[in-house]
Design a protein around this motif. Structure first.
Motif, PDB file in Angstrom:
ATOM      1  N   UNK A   1       0.832  -1.197   0.000  1.00  0.00           N
ATOM      2  CA  UNK A   1       0.000   0.000   0.000  1.00  0.00           C
ATOM      3  C   UNK A   1       0.870   1.252   0.000  1.00  0.00           C
ATOM      4  N   UNK A   2       2.019   1.169   0.680  1.00  0.00           N
ATOM      5  CA  UNK A   2       2.925   2.302   0.693  1.00  0.00           C
ATOM      6  C   UNK A   2       3.394   2.652  -0.711  1.00  0.00           C
ATOM      7  N   UNK A   3       3.809   1.649  -1.468  1.00  0.00           N
ATOM      8  CA  UNK A   3       4.252   1.864  -2.840  1.00  0.00           C
ATOM      9  C   UNK A   3       3.122   2.449  -3.696  1.00  0.00           C
ATOM     10  N   UNK A   4       1.959   1.856  -3.589  1.00  0.00           N
ATOM     11  CA  UNK A   4       0.831   2.303  -4.413  1.00  0.00           C
ATOM     12  C   UNK A   4       0.427   3.742  -4.084  1.00  0.00           C
ATOM     13  N   UNK A   5       0.429   4.072  -2.808  1.00  0.00           N
ATOM     14  CA  UNK A   5       0.023   5.428  -2.422  1.00  0.00           C
ATOM     15  C   UNK A   5       1.091   6.468  -2.750  1.00  0.00           C
ATOM     16  N   UNK A   6       2.356   6.085  -2.673  1.00  0.00           N
ATOM     17  CA  UNK A   6       3.411   6.997  -3.125  1.00  0.00           C
ATOM     18  C   UNK A   6       3.304   7.238  -4.626  1.00  0.00           C
ATOM     19  N   UNK A   7       2.949   6.198  -5.362  1.00  0.00           N
ATOM     20  CA  UNK A   7       2.731   6.359  -6.796  1.00  0.00           C
ATOM     21  C   UNK A   7       1.619   7.370  -7.059  1.00  0.00           C
TER      22      UNK A   7
ATOM     23  N   UNK B   1       0.618   9.721  -5.012  1.00  0.00           N
ATOM     24  CA  UNK B   1       1.059  11.040  -4.559  1.00  0.00           C
ATOM     25  C   UNK B   1       1.887  11.726  -5.650  1.00  0.00           C
ATOM     26  N   UNK B   2       2.816  10.984  -6.234  1.00  0.00           N
ATOM     27  CA  UNK B   2       3.648  11.559  -7.283  1.00  0.00           C
ATOM     28  C   UNK B   2       2.836  11.990  -8.493  1.00  0.00           C
ATOM     29  N   UNK B   3       1.837  11.194  -8.846  1.00  0.00           N
ATOM     30  CA  UNK B   3       0.968  11.532  -9.983  1.00  0.00           C
ATOM     31  C   UNK B   3       0.188  12.802  -9.687  1.00  0.00           C
ATOM     32  N   UNK B   4      -0.410  12.877  -8.513  1.00  0.00           N
ATOM     33  CA  UNK B   4      -1.204  14.055  -8.141  1.00  0.00           C
ATOM     34  C   UNK B   4      -0.353  15.322  -8.100  1.00  0.00           C
ATOM     35  N   UNK B   5       0.889  15.192  -7.663  1.00  0.00           N
ATOM     36  CA  UNK B   5       1.763  16.356  -7.530  1.00  0.00           C
ATOM     37  C   UNK B   5       2.391  16.783  -8.857  1.00  0.00           C
ATOM     38  N   UNK B   6       2.129  16.026  -9.919  1.00  0.00           N
ATOM     39  CA  UNK B   6       2.604  16.431 -11.235  1.00  0.00           C
ATOM     40  C   UNK B   6       4.051  16.111 -11.516  1.00  0.00           C
ATOM     41  N   UNK B   7       4.591  15.083 -10.879  1.00  0.00           N
ATOM     42  CA  UNK B   7       5.989  14.734 -11.084  1.00  0.00           C
ATOM     43  C   UNK B   7       6.269  14.428 -12.560  1.00  0.00           C
TER      44      UNK B   7
ATOM     45  N   UNK C   1      -2.967   6.876 -24.921  1.00  0.00           N
ATOM     46  CA  UNK C   1      -1.894   6.574 -23.971  1.00  0.00           C
ATOM     47  C   UNK C   1      -1.209   7.859 -23.507  1.00  0.00           C
ATOM     48  N   UNK C   2      -0.950   8.766 -24.434  1.00  0.00           N
ATOM     49  CA  UNK C   2      -0.285  10.025 -24.100  1.00  0.00           C
ATOM     50  C   UNK C   2      -1.083  10.803 -23.060  1.00  0.00           C
ATOM     51  N   UNK C   3      -2.389  10.906 -23.262  1.00  0.00           N
ATOM     52  CA  UNK C   3      -3.230  11.619 -22.305  1.00  0.00           C
ATOM     53  C   UNK C   3      -3.174  11.009 -20.918  1.00  0.00           C
ATOM     54  N   UNK C   4      -3.074   9.694 -20.856  1.00  0.00           N
ATOM     55  CA  UNK C   4      -3.015   9.019 -19.557  1.00  0.00           C
ATOM     56  C   UNK C   4      -1.636   9.149 -18.902  1.00  0.00           C
ATOM     57  N   UNK C   5      -0.596   9.116 -19.714  1.00  0.00           N
ATOM     58  CA  UNK C   5       0.768   9.204 -19.172  1.00  0.00           C
ATOM     59  C   UNK C   5       1.030  10.546 -18.503  1.00  0.00           C
ATOM     60  N   UNK C   6       0.391  11.613 -18.983  1.00  0.00           N
ATOM     61  CA  UNK C   6       0.667  12.952 -18.446  1.00  0.00           C
ATOM     62  C   UNK C   6      -0.425  13.436 -17.497  1.00  0.00           C
ATOM     63  N   UNK C   7      -1.349  12.543 -17.129  1.00  0.00           N
ATOM     64  CA  UNK C   7      -2.471  12.935 -16.275  1.00  0.00           C
ATOM     65  C   UNK C   7      -2.061  13.062 -14.810  1.00  0.00           C
ATOM     66  N   UNK C   8      -2.752  13.945 -14.079  1.00  0.00           N
ATOM     67  CA  UNK C   8      -2.599  14.054 -12.616  1.00  0.00           C
ATOM     68  C   UNK C   8      -3.667  13.259 -11.870  1.00  0.00           C
ATOM     69  N   UNK C   9      -4.575  12.655 -12.568  1.00  0.00           N
ATOM     70  CA  UNK C   9      -5.662  11.900 -11.942  1.00  0.00           C
ATOM     71  C   UNK C   9      -5.227  10.449 -11.765  1.00  0.00           C
ATOM     72  N   UNK C  10      -4.997   9.986 -10.527  1.00  0.00           N
ATOM     73  CA  UNK C  10      -4.523   8.609 -10.330  1.00  0.00           C
ATOM     74  C   UNK C  10      -5.465   7.554 -10.905  1.00  0.00           C
ATOM     75  N   UNK C  11      -6.748   7.883 -11.052  1.00  0.00           N
ATOM     76  CA  UNK C  11      -7.699   6.912 -11.607  1.00  0.00           C
ATOM     77  C   UNK C  11      -7.528   6.761 -13.117  1.00  0.00           C
TER      78      UNK C  11
END
Length: 672
Positions: A136-142, A144-150, A214-224
């Motif tokens: 769960x730690x790995x998944x939630x860090x993933x 977090x990074x997506x939401x923060x726009x890494x 795929x491009x739209x999903x790769x650059x998304x901030x929405x974890x879903x």
């Protein structure tokens, strides 16, 4: 989760809210670290023995928000960003600096480190159904990074050519708390850049819909909605050399259409083979190399495909011809699932032309190598922040550790080299941000509007010049910074003694974790020798574009020298190094150049880092920037005082300023 104040600004001296000991106040420097419990002392002799609950207990260091505490980071932002953009990104970087150190995020790091990934290969009834299990730690860090726009920040391109500078700062702050979810991020960034290149052209046919989705999903901030991607090149016989790739790709459109988990048609190519070292095994998609009749080619494919009907266990999808042989047992990056994979009938799409896969994957590799450099300063910067916090509370022999001049000399040297590396990373990131603008403009139908946006790149006048510099400096950045971060983190561990060597559960102080993880960087995406010789620095300097590259470098060095020769004596070293560098490349045979490639790369890095240190000082004549610059050149020549200091006391004060920004750290603690 953030400890920001009501006006969304964080005090420079305020620790993250979860830091241990945040309720302890220090009022005098010689009391720092003297935290005794139930022990009395008479005539310097203890009258009662220590125990598990009595005796000396070290006051825990207060690791501060890196956005405020890391002077190198702040100066790089000031140098490479216009003031209004520096201010615009301040709130986000400040809040993120708190978030990566708060109790929740560090708890996720601990969970990812404790609960390592594993593979379930068989179901209860003996059917093979490989399933990668991550914590769960790995998944939630993933998430977090997506939401923060890494990944998203440079693609949102809010600040145009400055977006990569903003990204560089946020990425560096992230690395110490990411538990290496930044590895899938770097591949996602690279693949998104590759897809953007193809989407901005007119060569795509039926695969355009696939790449666009795929491009739209790769650059998304929405974890879903967001995807991560793996990048699979390495096979058993080759390491970083992909010329002997054994994965075979066959054009074999299936008469019965199959779909991925999102309803997209699977590709017409079938891939079969074995990948020896594949990170991001939990990704949503993959790019991989395979051999066709025309040569090595690049493909993309979804990780899972849709079942026609749910199976009896309720599964709606299964892996798209991917079988997980086993996970690798590595020195570091333990939470990152790196696997051996067997490919049997993977359905994918060809990217670009057949036989040009190595050229296509270069886009991904170059982005990954820049990530590698930023990861290096991110891990090292976190280590230095822990050491600075430790020095402020540690007392040795009744003296604060900062009064130990030999120790502070070593710590100052670390900070000097770190600052040079930080400037190097921000410069290369700024080059990338400039070069990307034409492609971004083309993607949005604005061809020509992105030209010559060089931002605040010192000495760089055109986008064409930025592109040549980016080509030669990217592998040099990766080759140099990945090595220095390892030695730097080793020094950080040593600075804290036995505590630094501990694999403790308190993730904010665990420098040992940062050190073991950093050891992958000289190997990850190409070894140091590969960066210098066959694939990169020497190939660019001595290849078909030699005249353009050397001409651009010469123009850049000349511009830096001319702008600063009247004001900074150290410029003469840059001139001498550049003359020596050109002479070596022009006179030595190819075999000798290859043999000396490490020396040549080191000299190139010295020229660039020395130039940037001069530019940094000249930007505002900051005293600490001057001390750093002088000391750096001294270390390279060892023929003058480290700074303009003439006595050991003056040198000690200079070292203190380099590390802490002031000559008396006790003043800082009195304010805490």
């Amino acid at each position: 989760m953030s400890s920001t104040t009501s006006n969304n600004k964080v005090s420079r001296h305020k620790p993250a809210s979860s830091m241990p000991g945040s309720d302890q106040k220090v009022t005098a420097k010689h009391k720092i670290g003297s935290n005794f419990a139930s022990t009395t002392k008479t005539n310097d002799l203890y009258t009662t023995p220590s125990s598990s609950i009595a005796g000396f207990f070290q006051t825990p260091p207060r690791v501060l928000n890196q956005y405020y505490d890391d002077a190198a980071l702040r100066r790089a932002l000031k140098l490479f960003l216009p003031k209004h953009i520096d201010q615009a990104v301040s709130n986000d970087l400040s809040a993120f600096g708190d978030r990566v150190l708060d109790r929740e995020t560090l708890g996720l790091v601990l969970d990812a480190e404790r609960n390592l990934p594993y593979v379930k290969s068989w179901d209860t009834w003996g059917k093979r159904r490989d399933e990668l299990i991550t914590s769960q730690g790995w998944q939630n860090l993933q998430r977090l990074g997506i939401e923060e726009g890494i990944v998203a920040i440079p693609y949102e391109n809010t600040y145009k050519e400055y977006s990569r500078v903003y990204w560089c700062a946020k990425y560096a702050i992230w690395c110490g708390s990411s538990a290496w979810v930044n590895c899938p991020s770097l591949m996602t960034d690279g693949v998104a850049s590759l897809f953007r290149k193809h989407l901005s052209g007119n060569s795509l046919r039926s695969e355009r819909v696939i790449l666009q989705d795929a491009y739209g999903r790769l650059i998304s901030r929405d974890p879903k909605e967001a995807w991560t991607t793996g990048q699979w090149m390495t096979e058993r016989q080759g390491g970083s050399d992909v010329s002997m790739t054994e994965t075979l790709a066959t054009y074999s459109p299936d008469s019965k259409l199959e779909y991925d988990a999102h309803g997209n048609v699977l590709g017409p190519w079938r891939l079969d083979g074995f990948k020896w070292f594949s990170s991001a095994t939990d990704a949503n998609m993959m790019v991989l190399l395979g051999r066709t009749k025309s040569g090595i080619s690049l493909f993309c494919a979804p990780m899972k495909k849709l079942l026609e009907t749910k199976d009896v266990l309720g599964h709606e999808t299964e892996l798209n011809g991917v079988y997980i042989q086993r996970l690798k047992n590595k020195l570091g990056t333990k939470a990152l699932p790196t696997a051996e994979l067997e490919l049997k009938g993977v359905r994918g799409w060809l990217i670009g032309e057949e036989g040009r896969g190595i050229k296509e994957i270069a886009t991904v590799l170059n982005i990954a190598r820049i990530h590698n450099g930023v990861t290096a300063i991110g891990l090292w910067g976190r280590g230095l922040s822990v050491v600075r916090a430790f020095v402020k509370v540690r007392v040795v022999g009744r003296r604060p550790l900062w009064e130990r001049t030999a120790f502070m000399r070593s710590l100052a040297r670390m900070h000097i080299e770190y600052r040079a590396n930080v400037l190097f990373n921000f410069f290369v990131s700024a080059l990338l941000g400039s070069v990307e603008q034409e492609q971004i403009a083309s993607l949005h139908g604005q061809t020509g509007q992105g030209l010559d946006k060089t931002g605040r790149l010192p000495g760089v006048k055109t986008t064409a010049a930025a592109e040549w510099l980016l080509r030669v400096l990217t592998p040099a950045l990766k080759g140099h910074c990945s090595k220095t971060a390892i030695s730097g983190l080793q020094e950080c561990m040593e600075s804290m003694g036995g505590v630094g060597y501990l694999e403790n559960d308190d993730m904010q102080f665990n420098i040992a974790r940062l050190y073991r993880d950093a050891n992958v960087m000289p190997i990850w995406e190409g070894t140091t020798d590969q960066m210098m010789a066959d694939d990169s620095v020497i190939r660019v300097l001595c290849g078909k574009n030699k005249s353009e590259v050397l001409g651009t470098l010469n123009d850049w060095v000349t511009e830096i020298v001319e702008q600063n020769s009247e004001h900074v004596p150290e410029v003469r070293f840059i001139e001498d190094w550049w003359i020596e560098f050109k002479a070596t490349l022009s006179s030595a045979p190819k075999e000798e150049i290859e043999m000396k490639s490490r020396t040549i790369m080191a000299k190139l890095v010295d020229i660039v880092q020395g130039s940037l240190l001069i530019v940094d000082f000249q930007s505002d004549h900051d005293e600490v920037a001057r001390l750093v610059m002088e000391s750096w050149f001294f270390e390279k020549h060892n023929n003058a005082n480290p700074t303009t200091a003439t006595t050991w006391k003056e040198q000690a004060r200079s070292d203190m300023k380099i590390v802490f920004g002031q000559a008396d750290p006790s003043l800082d603690h009195a304010r805490l």
